[in-house]
Design a protein around this motif. Structure first.
Motif, PDB file in Angstrom:
ATOM      1  N   ASN A  58      -6.046   3.066   2.947  1.00  0.00           N
ATOM      2  CA  ASN A  58      -4.980   2.356   1.553  1.00  0.00           C
ATOM      3  C   ASN A  58      -4.435   3.330   0.431  1.00  0.00           C
ATOM      4  O   ASN A  58      -4.254   3.012  -0.669  1.00  0.00           O
ATOM      5  CB  ASN A  58      -5.128   1.327   0.945  1.00  0.00           C
ATOM      6  CG  ASN A  58      -5.554   0.241   1.663  1.00  0.00           C
ATOM      7  OD1 ASN A  58      -4.993  -0.401   3.050  1.00  0.00           O
ATOM      8  ND2 ASN A  58      -6.288  -0.507   1.335  1.00  0.00           N
ATOM      9  N   ALA A  59      -4.944   4.645   0.829  1.00  0.00           N
ATOM     10  CA  ALA A  59      -4.762   6.048  -0.128  1.00  0.00           C
ATOM     11  C   ALA A  59      -3.033   6.607   0.249  1.00  0.00           C
ATOM     12  O   ALA A  59      -2.807   7.688   0.078  1.00  0.00           O
ATOM     13  CB  ALA A  59      -5.929   6.224   0.341  1.00  0.00           C
ATOM     14  N   SER A  60      -2.222   5.697   0.320  1.00  0.00           N
ATOM     15  CA  SER A  60      -0.784   6.485   0.338  1.00  0.00           C
ATOM     16  C   SER A  60      -0.593   7.267  -0.958  1.00  0.00           C
ATOM     17  O   SER A  60      -0.014   8.544  -1.167  1.00  0.00           O
ATOM     18  CB  SER A  60       0.717   5.506   0.228  1.00  0.00           C
ATOM     19  OG  SER A  60       0.560   4.583  -0.480  1.00  0.00           O
ATOM     20  N   LYS A 113      -5.632  -1.149   5.537  1.00  0.00           N
ATOM     21  CA  LYS A 113      -6.717  -2.809   5.586  1.00  0.00           C
ATOM     22  C   LYS A 113      -6.238  -3.605   5.822  1.00  0.00           C
ATOM     23  O   LYS A 113      -5.602  -4.103   4.569  1.00  0.00           O
ATOM     24  CB  LYS A 113      -7.477  -2.390   4.892  1.00  0.00           C
ATOM     25  CG  LYS A 113      -8.868  -4.261   5.412  1.00  0.00           C
ATOM     26  CD  LYS A 113     -10.086  -4.091   4.024  1.00  0.00           C
ATOM     27  CE  LYS A 113     -10.760  -4.557   4.749  1.00  0.00           C
ATOM     28  NZ  LYS A 113     -11.676  -5.373   3.389  1.00  0.00           N
ATOM     29  N   SER A 114      -5.362  -3.875   7.203  1.00  0.00           N
ATOM     30  CA  SER A 114      -4.554  -5.263   7.432  1.00  0.00           C
ATOM     31  C   SER A 114      -5.242  -6.270   8.054  1.00  0.00           C
ATOM     32  O   SER A 114      -6.561  -6.195   7.808  1.00  0.00           O
ATOM     33  CB  SER A 114      -3.403  -4.701   8.473  1.00  0.00           C
ATOM     34  OG  SER A 114      -4.457  -4.686   9.536  1.00  0.00           O
ATOM     35  N   SER A 118      -8.229   1.189  11.787  1.00  0.00           N
ATOM     36  CA  SER A 118      -6.928   2.080  10.871  1.00  0.00           C
ATOM     37  C   SER A 118      -7.540   3.884  10.775  1.00  0.00           C
ATOM     38  O   SER A 118      -6.954   4.380  11.675  1.00  0.00           O
ATOM     39  CB  SER A 118      -6.670   1.880  10.372  1.00  0.00           C
ATOM     40  OG  SER A 118      -6.332   0.402  10.382  1.00  0.00           O
ATOM     41  N   VAL A 119      -8.678   3.931  10.671  1.00  0.00           N
ATOM     42  CA  VAL A 119      -9.534   4.685  10.024  1.00  0.00           C
ATOM     43  C   VAL A 119      -9.250   5.770  11.297  1.00  0.00           C
ATOM     44  O   VAL A 119      -8.820   6.969  11.170  1.00  0.00           O
ATOM     45  CB  VAL A 119     -10.396   5.003   8.884  1.00  0.00           C
ATOM     46  CG1 VAL A 119     -11.154   6.558   8.379  1.00  0.00           C
ATOM     47  CG2 VAL A 119      -9.923   4.542   7.381  1.00  0.00           C
ATOM     48  N   PHE A 155       1.307  -1.320   0.154  1.00  0.00           N
ATOM     49  CA  PHE A 155       0.019   0.284  -0.433  1.00  0.00           C
ATOM     50  C   PHE A 155       0.913   1.419  -0.201  1.00  0.00           C
ATOM     51  O   PHE A 155       0.714   2.135  -1.159  1.00  0.00           O
ATOM     52  CB  PHE A 155      -0.701  -0.008   1.252  1.00  0.00           C
ATOM     53  CG  PHE A 155      -1.656  -1.161   1.481  1.00  0.00           C
ATOM     54  CD1 PHE A 155      -2.400  -1.359   0.915  1.00  0.00           C
ATOM     55  CD2 PHE A 155      -1.608  -2.066   2.227  1.00  0.00           C
ATOM     56  CE1 PHE A 155      -3.407  -2.473   0.528  1.00  0.00           C
ATOM     57  CE2 PHE A 155      -2.460  -3.119   2.656  1.00  0.00           C
ATOM     58  CZ  PHE A 155      -3.451  -3.781   1.552  1.00  0.00           C
ATOM     59  N   MET A 156       1.982   1.052   0.546  1.00  0.00           N
ATOM     60  CA  MET A 156       2.444   2.738   1.315  1.00  0.00           C
ATOM     61  C   MET A 156       3.008   2.865  -0.178  1.00  0.00           C
ATOM     62  O   MET A 156       4.312   4.215  -0.264  1.00  0.00           O
ATOM     63  CB  MET A 156       3.975   1.642   2.273  1.00  0.00           C
ATOM     64  CG  MET A 156       2.694   2.203   3.555  1.00  0.00           C
ATOM     65  SD  MET A 156       1.922   3.712   4.131  1.00  0.00           S
ATOM     66  CE  MET A 156       2.860   4.507   3.731  1.00  0.00           C
TER      67      MET A 156
END
Length: 179
Positions: free
Chosen positions: A126-128, A97-98, A107-108, A25-26
């Motif tokens: 998930n918006a890196s 989202k892990s 997480s949010v 994701f990152m």
């Protein structure tokens, strides 16, 4: 003295994540920073498993030349907030989202609901990529090079949409697009 071509420019953005499983994701943040030619560093810093490393990273980031920190974390997602509590630098949190996440909402909310006095800019789940864009915008407030590159990027988005409109209006003609 010979020049060393392997010397990397000093990182301006730090990208950190709680686990290497977050890299999928990152890496979008890293890709967008590459697009803008922003030097960055990327590493794992776990708030829960390596708290001393987290303290060292946050406390030393500014001295290393970091201007913005992007911190991604899933589950309890304490990393962005803890980093923000330890540094004066802007921190952008990326909720992930892990595998142990409750559809990412844990997480949010963990990153979003920071107490007054310890802000963390929060992007979507998930918006890196958006975190990388925000970091480039922040750098652009002090460096015209990054500001101009960001303006060009925004213009390219507009051009991309116009291309799609043109293509779509060929088969789906409507009065609005004929103006």
């Amino acid at each position: 003295m010979a020049e060393d071509n392997n010397i990397q420019p000093k990182a301006l953005v730090g990208i950190i994540m709680g686990s290497d499983s977050d890299l999928k994701f990152m890496q979008d943040a890293a890709q967008i920073l590459k697009h803008f030619d922003v030097p960055y560093e990327l590493t794992v810093v776990s708030a829960h498993r390596t708290p001393e490393r987290m303290f060292q990273y946050a406390k030393g980031a500014s001295e290393r030349g970091i201007k913005v920190i992007i911190a991604g974390a899933g589950g309890a997602a304490h990393l962005p907030g803890m980093i923000a509590s330890l540094t004066h630098l802007p921190v952008i949190g990326v909720p992930i989202k892990s595998s142990n996440s409750i559809d990412g909402w844990d997480s949010v909310l963990s990153i979003l609901q920071m107490p007054n006095g310890v802000p963390v800019a929060t992007v979507a789940l998930n918006a890196s990529k958006n975190a990388g864009l925000l970091a480039a915008q922040i750098l652009g407030t002090a460096d015209a090079l990054y500001a101009d590159k960001y303006k060009d990027y925004k213009e390219s988005l507009k051009d991309s949409v116009q291309e799609k409109i043109n293509k779509l209006s060929f088969d789906w003609n409507n009065e609005f697009d004929q103006k």
